[in-house]
Motif scaffolding. Structure first.
Motif, PDB file in Angstrom:
ATOM      1  N   SER A  12       0.843  -1.199   0.000  1.00 38.10           N
ATOM      2  CA  SER A  12       0.000   0.000   0.000  1.00 38.10           C
ATOM      3  C   SER A  12       0.881   1.252   0.000  1.00 38.10           C
ATOM      4  O   SER A  12       2.094   1.196   0.239  1.00 38.10           O
ATOM      5  CB  SER A  12      -0.927  -0.001   1.216  1.00 38.10           C
ATOM      6  OG  SER A  12      -0.182   0.033   2.413  1.00 38.10           O
ATOM      7  N   SER A  43      -4.814   2.634  -0.334  1.00 32.94           N
ATOM      8  CA  SER A  43      -5.001   1.273   0.176  1.00 32.94           C
ATOM      9  C   SER A  43      -5.204   0.311  -0.992  1.00 32.94           C
ATOM     10  O   SER A  43      -5.524   0.727  -2.115  1.00 32.94           O
ATOM     11  CB  SER A  43      -6.210   1.214   1.112  1.00 32.94           C
ATOM     12  OG  SER A  43      -6.036   2.017   2.253  1.00 32.94           O
ATOM     13  N   ASP A  85      -7.240   4.661  -4.008  1.00 22.82           N
ATOM     14  CA  ASP A  85      -7.108   3.264  -3.611  1.00 22.82           C
ATOM     15  C   ASP A  85      -6.975   2.388  -4.854  1.00 22.82           C
ATOM     16  O   ASP A  85      -7.515   2.700  -5.927  1.00 22.82           O
ATOM     17  CB  ASP A  85      -8.321   2.811  -2.801  1.00 22.82           C
ATOM     18  CG  ASP A  85      -8.419   3.513  -1.459  1.00 22.82           C
ATOM     19  OD1 ASP A  85      -7.359   3.840  -0.885  1.00 22.82           O
ATOM     20  OD2 ASP A  85      -9.549   3.734  -0.982  1.00 22.82           O
ATOM     21  N   VAL A 115     -10.422  -4.384   2.642  1.00 22.55           N
ATOM     22  CA  VAL A 115      -9.150  -3.673   2.600  1.00 22.55           C
ATOM     23  C   VAL A 115      -8.059  -4.634   3.062  1.00 22.55           C
ATOM     24  O   VAL A 115      -7.944  -4.943   4.241  1.00 22.55           O
ATOM     25  CB  VAL A 115      -9.168  -2.413   3.489  1.00 22.55           C
ATOM     26  CG1 VAL A 115      -7.815  -1.708   3.434  1.00 22.55           C
ATOM     27  CG2 VAL A 115     -10.279  -1.455   3.053  1.00 22.55           C
ATOM     28  N   LYS A 118      -3.829  -1.517   4.086  1.00 25.22           N
ATOM     29  CA  LYS A 118      -4.279  -0.147   4.332  1.00 25.22           C
ATOM     30  C   LYS A 118      -3.156   0.848   4.061  1.00 25.22           C
ATOM     31  O   LYS A 118      -2.008   0.639   4.461  1.00 25.22           O
ATOM     32  CB  LYS A 118      -4.763  -0.008   5.773  1.00 25.22           C
ATOM     33  CG  LYS A 118      -5.474   1.307   6.055  1.00 25.22           C
ATOM     34  CD  LYS A 118      -6.085   1.298   7.450  1.00 25.22           C
ATOM     35  CE  LYS A 118      -6.864   2.585   7.702  1.00 25.22           C
ATOM     36  NZ  LYS A 118      -7.473   2.583   9.048  1.00 25.22           N
ATOM     37  N   GLY A 146       3.241   2.718   4.285  1.00 27.33           N
ATOM     38  CA  GLY A 146       2.196   1.762   3.925  1.00 27.33           C
ATOM     39  C   GLY A 146       2.571   0.369   4.397  1.00 27.33           C
ATOM     40  O   GLY A 146       3.666   0.147   4.921  1.00 27.33           O
TER      41      GLY A 146
END
Length: 328
Positions: A12, A43, A85, A115, A118, A146
């Motif tokens: 992420s 994400s 995302d 998810v 994240k 991330g």
């Protein structure tokens, strides 16, 4: 091509850094802190789709997925932009495992989102740290990193009914007869190299049926093609076991026993599932021979009944039994 397992690395996005900035304008020589916050990192999200029936698209692309980083904060209290995302579409019925083969989540509902990695939170700018004591803070926060995760995806098809039997037992022909699906059909073993799905539609019901590739003796221990597809029987609530017709009742019984043994030896709890046993391809033997085989099975406390996908003989009876057992 059918792909039902794959391993991925997911990373992420990092959050953007907070800014250290002070208001500088004409006539405002001592402006206060105005550093903005960093934006959130992207994400990585799984979203299920019943339109997909394989993990092939993921196999054909990169095995590493990276979301974008958030933008850094700026002066005048301008926050950095959050990163978009990254949404990865996967088939409904996909199970997500971690590196230790532990289940993270079973994505068994259509349009389900999860998810899986994240994005990092954006750091705070120095405007956030101003107090009555410290009116000109020079402190800001870096964005949070991330997350990185290695995962393993395993698809188990969502079907209420599974057609099982030895190779060339007539499963693909029966699927086409019941559901108007168009699986590959041929008079040789392993015509079906991947599960096919079809929908049995009645006045008030729709039942998903899966044609499971042919099992052979030793499938539960890795022999043949069937080993790779035993997992797809796991979600079914009903099995339809096809025993191909033969002049010898003993050969028919061997066909039946081979599959039952593989179900019992499988790591999945398959042998206890409700099952309808049918004598398939009955257009190849005469009615007297059919009766001999049915009686032979009955003496062994197994009920079977004859059908033919070619002549449609016994199909209405089979549909009635499927509707009754799959909804009971």
């Amino acid at each position: 091509m059918f792909v039902d397992t794959i391993s991925l690395l997911l990373i992420s996005g990092n959050g953007g850094d907070g800014s250290v900035s002070f208001r500088r304008e004409k006539y405002v020589p001592r402006g206060g802190p105005d550093g903005g916050d960093g934006g959130r990192g992207g994400s990585i999200i799984f979203q299920t789709s019943s339109q997909l029936q394989s993990l092939l698209d993921l196999k054909n692309s990169s095995k590493t997925y990276k979301a974008k980083h958030g933008k850094h904060g700026q002066g005048k209290k301008k926050s950095g932009l959050a990163a978009d995302d990254l949404v990865i579409k996967i088939p409904t019925g996909t199970i997500v495992y971690d590196d230790h083969k532990q289940v993270i989540i079973d994505l068994n509902q259509d349009n389900m989102t999860y998810v899986i990695a994240k994005g990092g939170r954006g750091g705070k700018g120095n405007a956030r740290f101003a107090t009555s004591i410290n009116k000109a803070p020079t402190r800001s926060e870096p964005g949070k990193k991330g997350s990185s995760i290695s995962i393993h995806l395993e698809l188990r098809l969502l079907a209420q009914v599974g057609l099982i039997g030895l190779p060339n037992s007539g499963k693909s022909s029966l699927l086409r007869t019941l559901t108007f699906a168009n699986p590959k059909i041929g008079n040789y073993p392993f015509t079906t190299l991947f599960p096919n799905l079809g929908t049995l539609k009645t006045v008030d019901k729709e039942i998903i049926i899966a044609d499971i590739p042919g099992l052979i003796k030793g499938a539960s221990n890795g022999q043949g093609l069937g080993h790779d597809f035993l997992r797809h029987i796991d979600r079914t609530s009903l099995l339809v076991h096809l025993i191909p017709s033969d002049l010898s009742p003993e050969i028919c019984w061997d066909s039946y026993s081979t599959i039952r043994e593989e179900l019992s030896q499988s790591s999945f709890d398959l042998v206890k599932k409700p099952c309808i046993s049918i004598l398939s391809k009955c257009d190849t033997i005469d009615p007297d021979q059919q009766n001999i085989i049915v009686d032979f099975f009955k003496k062994k406390n197994v009920d079977i009944f004859p059908i033919s996908s070619v002549s449609k003989y016994g199909i209405d009876n089979l549909i009635e039994k499927i509707l009754k057992k799959s909804t009971s």
